[in-house]
Design a protein around this motif. Structure first.
Motif, PDB file in Angstrom:
ATOM      1  N   LEU A  16      50.650  27.929  28.467  1.00 44.09           N
ATOM      2  CA  LEU A  16      50.567  27.991  29.908  1.00 44.09           C
ATOM      3  C   LEU A  16      50.345  29.559  29.809  1.00 44.09           C
ATOM      4  N   LEU A  17      51.102  30.477  29.216  1.00 39.81           N
ATOM      5  CA  LEU A  17      50.225  32.123  29.635  1.00 39.81           C
ATOM      6  C   LEU A  17      48.260  32.217  29.584  1.00 39.81           C
ATOM      7  N   SER A  18      47.802  31.272  28.687  1.00 38.71           N
ATOM      8  CA  SER A  18      46.533  30.946  29.118  1.00 38.71           C
ATOM      9  C   SER A  18      45.437  30.196  29.895  1.00 38.71           C
ATOM     10  N   LEU A  19      46.560  29.293  30.260  1.00 36.76           N
ATOM     11  CA  LEU A  19      45.915  28.179  31.073  1.00 36.76           C
ATOM     12  C   LEU A  19      46.035  29.122  32.861  1.00 36.76           C
ATOM     13  N   ILE A  20      46.843  29.792  32.614  1.00 38.86           N
ATOM     14  CA  ILE A  20      47.388  30.833  33.644  1.00 38.86           C
ATOM     15  C   ILE A  20      46.358  32.140  34.156  1.00 38.86           C
ATOM     16  N   ALA A  21      46.279  32.517  32.988  1.00 40.80           N
ATOM     17  CA  ALA A  21      45.087  33.330  32.585  1.00 40.80           C
ATOM     18  C   ALA A  21      43.780  32.476  32.618  1.00 40.80           C
ATOM     19  N   PHE A  22      43.582  31.599  32.928  1.00 44.00           N
ATOM     20  CA  PHE A  22      41.920  31.387  32.717  1.00 44.00           C
ATOM     21  C   PHE A  22      41.984  31.143  34.368  1.00 44.00           C
ATOM     22  N   PHE A  23      43.138  30.892  35.482  1.00 46.01           N
ATOM     23  CA  PHE A  23      42.544  30.556  36.458  1.00 46.01           C
ATOM     24  C   PHE A  23      42.989  31.362  37.292  1.00 46.01           C
ATOM     25  N   PHE A  25      41.827  34.150  36.702  1.00 47.74           N
ATOM     26  CA  PHE A  25      40.519  35.182  35.911  1.00 47.74           C
ATOM     27  C   PHE A  25      39.371  34.591  36.697  1.00 47.74           C
ATOM     28  N   TRP A  26      39.214  32.830  36.846  1.00 47.60           N
ATOM     29  CA  TRP A  26      38.404  32.269  37.682  1.00 47.60           C
ATOM     30  C   TRP A  26      38.643  32.926  39.363  1.00 47.60           C
ATOM     31  N   GLN A  27      39.414  32.968  39.893  1.00 48.62           N
ATOM     32  CA  GLN A  27      39.431  33.612  41.120  1.00 48.62           C
ATOM     33  C   GLN A  27      39.614  34.802  41.555  1.00 48.62           C
ATOM     34  N   MET A  28      39.559  35.777  40.255  1.00 53.67           N
ATOM     35  CA  MET A  28      38.920  37.026  39.873  1.00 53.67           C
ATOM     36  C   MET A  28      37.387  37.393  40.683  1.00 53.67           C
ATOM     37  N   ILE A  29      37.555  36.506  39.601  1.00 52.07           N
ATOM     38  CA  ILE A  29      35.133  36.700  40.050  1.00 52.07           C
ATOM     39  C   ILE A  29      35.056  36.276  41.231  1.00 52.07           C
ATOM     40  N   ILE A  30      35.329  35.479  42.026  1.00 51.35           N
ATOM     41  CA  ILE A  30      34.802  34.461  42.763  1.00 51.35           C
ATOM     42  C   ILE A  30      35.227  35.702  44.249  1.00 51.35           C
ATOM     43  N   GLU A  31      36.767  36.289  44.022  1.00 51.49           N
ATOM     44  CA  GLU A  31      37.574  37.520  44.435  1.00 51.49           C
ATOM     45  C   GLU A  31      36.645  37.954  45.303  1.00 51.49           C
ATOM     46  N   PHE A  32      35.787  39.083  43.705  1.00 54.21           N
ATOM     47  CA  PHE A  32      35.684  40.394  44.129  1.00 54.21           C
ATOM     48  C   PHE A  32      33.787  40.477  43.811  1.00 54.21           C
ATOM     49  N   LYS A  33      32.861  38.938  44.047  1.00 53.86           N
ATOM     50  CA  LYS A  33      31.605  38.064  44.555  1.00 53.86           C
ATOM     51  C   LYS A  33      30.990  38.419  42.874  1.00 53.86           C
ATOM     52  N   ILE A  34      31.709  38.128  41.910  1.00 54.97           N
ATOM     53  CA  ILE A  34      30.683  38.538  40.878  1.00 54.97           C
ATOM     54  C   ILE A  34      30.108  37.161  39.980  1.00 54.97           C
ATOM     55  N   ASN A  38      28.766  30.244  47.460  1.00 54.12           N
ATOM     56  CA  ASN A  38      28.312  29.219  47.204  1.00 54.12           C
ATOM     57  C   ASN A  38      28.077  28.766  45.971  1.00 54.12           C
ATOM     58  N   LEU A  39      28.399  29.678  45.126  1.00 52.43           N
ATOM     59  CA  LEU A  39      28.164  28.864  43.574  1.00 52.43           C
ATOM     60  C   LEU A  39      29.019  28.460  42.826  1.00 52.43           C
ATOM     61  N   LEU A  40      30.297  29.276  43.116  1.00 55.56           N
ATOM     62  CA  LEU A  40      31.549  28.599  42.416  1.00 55.56           C
ATOM     63  C   LEU A  40      32.335  28.652  43.489  1.00 55.56           C
ATOM     64  N   ALA A  41      33.224  27.183  43.542  1.00 47.15           N
ATOM     65  CA  ALA A  41      34.215  27.371  44.245  1.00 47.15           C
ATOM     66  C   ALA A  41      35.925  28.186  43.822  1.00 47.15           C
ATOM     67  N   SER A  42      36.385  28.634  44.156  1.00 41.91           N
ATOM     68  CA  SER A  42      38.328  29.085  43.403  1.00 41.91           C
ATOM     69  C   SER A  42      39.118  28.718  43.355  1.00 41.91           C
ATOM     70  N   VAL A  44      42.013  28.197  44.775  1.00 41.45           N
ATOM     71  CA  VAL A  44      43.030  28.247  45.405  1.00 41.45           C
ATOM     72  C   VAL A  44      41.857  27.443  46.974  1.00 41.45           C
ATOM     73  N   GLN A  45      40.547  27.573  46.521  1.00 47.68           N
ATOM     74  CA  GLN A  45      39.552  26.394  47.419  1.00 47.68           C
ATOM     75  C   GLN A  45      40.118  25.093  47.026  1.00 47.68           C
ATOM     76  N   VAL A  46      39.583  24.692  46.011  1.00 50.03           N
ATOM     77  CA  VAL A  46      40.152  23.983  44.928  1.00 50.03           C
ATOM     78  C   VAL A  46      41.405  23.024  45.594  1.00 50.03           C
ATOM     79  N   ILE A  47      42.617  23.802  45.489  1.00 46.06           N
ATOM     80  CA  ILE A  47      43.763  22.736  45.821  1.00 46.06           C
ATOM     81  C   ILE A  47      43.631  23.243  46.742  1.00 46.06           C
ATOM     82  N   LYS A  48      43.471  23.659  47.886  1.00 46.37           N
ATOM     83  CA  LYS A  48      43.628  23.388  50.093  1.00 46.37           C
ATOM     84  C   LYS A  48      43.143  22.324  49.137  1.00 46.37           C
TER      85      LYS A  48
END
Length: 261
Positions: A16-23, A25-34, A38-42, A44-48
């Protein structure tokens, strides 16, 4: 609690922790514009979008539930047909030399052909509906079903076979009461491999020619440049595949344990 129970809980928590860490990390690379949004949805966007698509039919004309049901119908029809034919064929090829001699040349010709290579013929013969997808999935799942069933019989402990013969068992009785129970773990391993191949081939087929299904949803997202729609389709493909694999695994544990008892 016993040590095995504690170990099991610890492993679950780690997963569970590895799954949470993955999501995260995914959210962070979008938030910090790494990676540009327009190339990868976050996540949060996918859940919405997931909750929106449960009831909304825009932009491709069907809800997420409808796409998932269509893909499941196509996958399960082809998959079950492959198991019905592939498992008995593989078991028989592994034990009866006549069946092996008759079926092996044809099987060896079909085995190297990728499932996606059947897509043009499937469209010519059956159109782009349920039957064509089931036809492609049938070949995707057939190979693993036959090979694992065949191998399971061939790996039967020779000592068991000799003991059965010593007690006067016929060739058919040895096959039915010794070889098939012995082959079950390999057979169920083939079910898992066949499921993965079938599910992958289904999405590939829907990407090429379909008017509904999860692969079609991904394709619509690509055409409309909707990255969130593409990622949602991929997420649903993965989630549905995991749930089906979990069900197959539970059936395997109960059935194999029952046969061993």
């Amino acid at each position: 609690m016993t040590k095995p129970e504690i170990r099991k809980i610890a492993l679950t928590c780690i997963s569970l922790l590895s799954l949470i860490a993955f999501f995260v990390f995914w959210q962070m690379i979008i938030e910090f514009k790494i990676v540009p949004n327009n190339l990868l949805a976050s996540p949060v966007q996918v859940i919405k979008l997931f909750f929106v698509k449960l009831t909304a039919v825009d932009p491709e004309g069907a809800t997420l539930i409808r796409h998932t049901i269509v893909s499941l119908e196509e996958a399960l029809l082809g998959y079950v047909c492959a198991l019905i034919i592939g498992i008995p064929l593989g078991l028989a090829m592994g034990w009866f030399k006549v069946v092996d001699g008759l079926a092996r040349p044809i099987f060896e010709m079909i085995r190297p052909i990728p499932p996606v290579a059947w897509i043009p013929l499937a469209i010519f013969w059956f159109g782009i509906g349920l039957t064509s997808k089931a036809f492609i999935i049938f070949f995707a799942a057939l190979v693993a079903s036959v090979i694992n069933s065949y191998t399971g019989v061939r790996l039967t402990n020779p000592t068991f076979i000799r003991m059965a013969r010593a007690y006067g068992a016929s060739n058919w009785e040895i096959f039915w009461q010794v070889c098939i129970p012995s082959a079950l773990p390999m057979v169920f391993g083939g079910l898992q491999v066949a499921l993965a191949g079938a599910w992958t081939s289904l999405v590939a087929a829907e990407l090429v020619a379909a008017d509904s299904g999860l692969g079609y949803l991904i394709n619509v997202g690509r055409r409309l440049m909707r990255v969130d729609l593409v990622v949602l389709g991929m997420f649903m493909v993965g989630l549905t595949g995991v749930l089906i694999a979990f069900i197959v695994n539970r059936i395997e544990r109960r059935l194999v344990a029952g046969v061993r008892r």
